[in-house]
Design an enzyme around this catalytic site. Structure first.
Site, short mmCIF file in Angstrom:
data_model
loop_
_atom_site.label_atom_id
_atom_site.label_comp_id
_atom_site.label_asym_id
_atom_site.label_seq_id
_atom_site.Cartn_x
_atom_site.Cartn_y
_atom_site.Cartn_z
CE LYS A 29 0.27 -4.64 3.00
NZ LYS A 29 -0.03 -6.01 2.49
CB THR A 54 -0.89 -0.01 1.27
OG1 THR A 54 -1.43 1.28 1.47
CG2 THR A 54 -0.09 -0.36 2.52
CG ASP A 55 -1.10 5.00 -1.02
OD1 ASP A 55 -1.69 4.38 -0.11
OD2 ASP A 55 -1.65 5.91 -1.68
CD GLU A 56 -3.55 3.33 4.18
OE1 GLU A 56 -3.50 3.35 5.41
OE2 GLU A 56 -4.58 3.05 3.54
#
Ligand code: NAD
Ligand code: TYD
Length: 350
Positions: free
Chosen positions: A160, A131-133
């Protein structure tokens, strides 16, 4: 023939991936490895039942013995790793399961690849879906590139980020062939209705309040789920080993704008009263550690692999609202957990 071990294939993105690829790749085999948590719905994969090149294995990716057995039985060439606990709000309430599945689960899979692929990594690949998070929050300007420093805010994004680091470390240390994709927020059919878009669609249809965190000014970059699946497939087939590709939709919107569009679409598609629907908007206490803005610079995958999204936010959101309106049986099953009876009948003895 390539055998793909697709983890988390009964969840939102994994099921869309399998529904797209299993019929398209009749010469390949797809083994769906899923623990079937609350977020899974086997009904999402109904169309694949009877496909000779598809099987579902109910396995926890953090269970090393079970994963070992899967590798013995199916001898996969490629792991496509979707399985995760994925909801930020749940990670704030209970982070333990996120560390277990996202960090330990990734570790178990990497170790299984190292053990079972020992001797030759020829034709082998670990594709990690992330994820970009992991990059944390942007201010008003700028975009995440593949070189942006990791700075996760929530227990979800930290878990992540840890899993991404493990994958890259196994690549550097043990030469395990891997590829990684970091994608922005997905939306589309089959998404569990705890995430912003399906939650707002269903609440609007049912006349329930639409809870907007803080001022609703947080920005997310929305990508239609099949565009993400096509990007992952493109990277698996043509991406460079050991590389990371950012995937995003160039659809930056404030949450309140997303809710307004959903209200308009629900009104148009159900004949509902637009003003009454607008009156459901409710500003509630903000999420702790709430990232202000995400935006993806996807120029690497666009330039190197020729990938571009096929859906605009307008076309994708209209399809998504229509899908939730037409699929109330799916919604009831996943919300009530009724599918668990089916799981117990079909998998109880294993
Ligand atoms: P989801 O929560 O809808 O589905 C997750 C799936 O993983 C479920 O089927 C669940 O049963 C399974 N699972 C959970 N724990 C497991 C375990 N221990 N062993 C085996 N299976 C397990 O999630 P999603 O939205 O489909 O996300 C899939 C992946 O994509 C995740 O890795 C997520 O971090 C990543 N991602 C999601 C988004 C998004 O917007 N949803 C964006 C970028 C990246
Ligand atoms: P979400 O779908 O949980 O995805 P993520 O947190 O991974 O980006 O939330 C998207 C945005 O919507 C995020 O800024 C939080 C906000 N949000 C609300 O305002 N209300 C809600 O009920 C939910 C679930 C999310």
């Amino acid at each position: 023939m390539t055998t793909y071990l697709v983890t988390g294939g009964a969840g939102f993105i994994g099921a869309n991936f399998l529904n797209l690829l299993v019929p398209r790749q009749p010469g390949d085999r797809f083994i769906n490895v899923d623990k079937l948590t609350y977020a899974a719905n086997p009904a999402s994969l109904e169309g694949l039942e009877g496909s000779g090149n598809y099987a579902l294995e109910r396995v926890d990716v953090a269970d090393a013995a079970a994963v070992d057995r899967l590798f013995e039985e199916h001898a996969p060439d490629c792991v496509v790793h979707f399985a995760a606990e994925s909801h930020v709000d749940r990670s704030i309430l209970g982070p333990g399961e996120f560390v277990r599945t996202n960090v330990e689960g990734t570790f178990v899979l990497l170790e299984a690849c190292r053990k079972h692929w020992a001797g030759s990594y020829d034709g082998k690949l670990f594709h990690h879906v992330s994820t970009d998070e992991v990059y944390g929050s942007l201010g008003a300007t700028g975009m995440f590139t593949e070189d942006t420093r990791y700075d996760p805010s929530s227990p979800y994004s930290a878990s992540k980020a840890a899993s991404d680091h493990l994958v890259r470390a196994w690549g550097r240390t043990y030469k395990l062939p891997f590829k990684l994709t970091n994608c922005s927020n997905n939306y589309g059919p089959l998404q569990f209705p705890e995430k912003l878009i399906p939650l707002m669609i269903l609440n609007a249809v049912e006349g329930k309040p639409l809870p907007i965190y803080g001022k609703g000014e947080n920005v997310r970059d929305w990508l239609y789920v099949t565009d993400h699946c096509e990007a992952i497939w493109r990277v698996i087939q043509s991406g460079a080993t050991g590389e990371t590709y950012n995937v995003g939709g160039h659809n930056e919107l404030m949450n309140v704008e997303v809710v307004d569009r959903i209200i308009e679409l629900v009104a148009a598609q159900t004949g509902g009263d637009l003003e009454a629907l607008r009156g459901l908007k409710t500003y509630v206490t903000d999420r702790p550690g709430h990232d202000l803005r995400y935006a993806i610079d996807a120029s690497k995958i666009e330039r190197d692999l020729g990938w571009t999204p096929q859906e605009t936010f307008e076309t994708g959101l209209a399809k998504t609202v229509a899908w939730y309106l037409e699929n109330d049986a799916w919604v009831d099953a996943v919300r009530s957990g009724a599918y668990r009876e089916w799981i117990d009948q079909n998998y109880g003895a294993r």
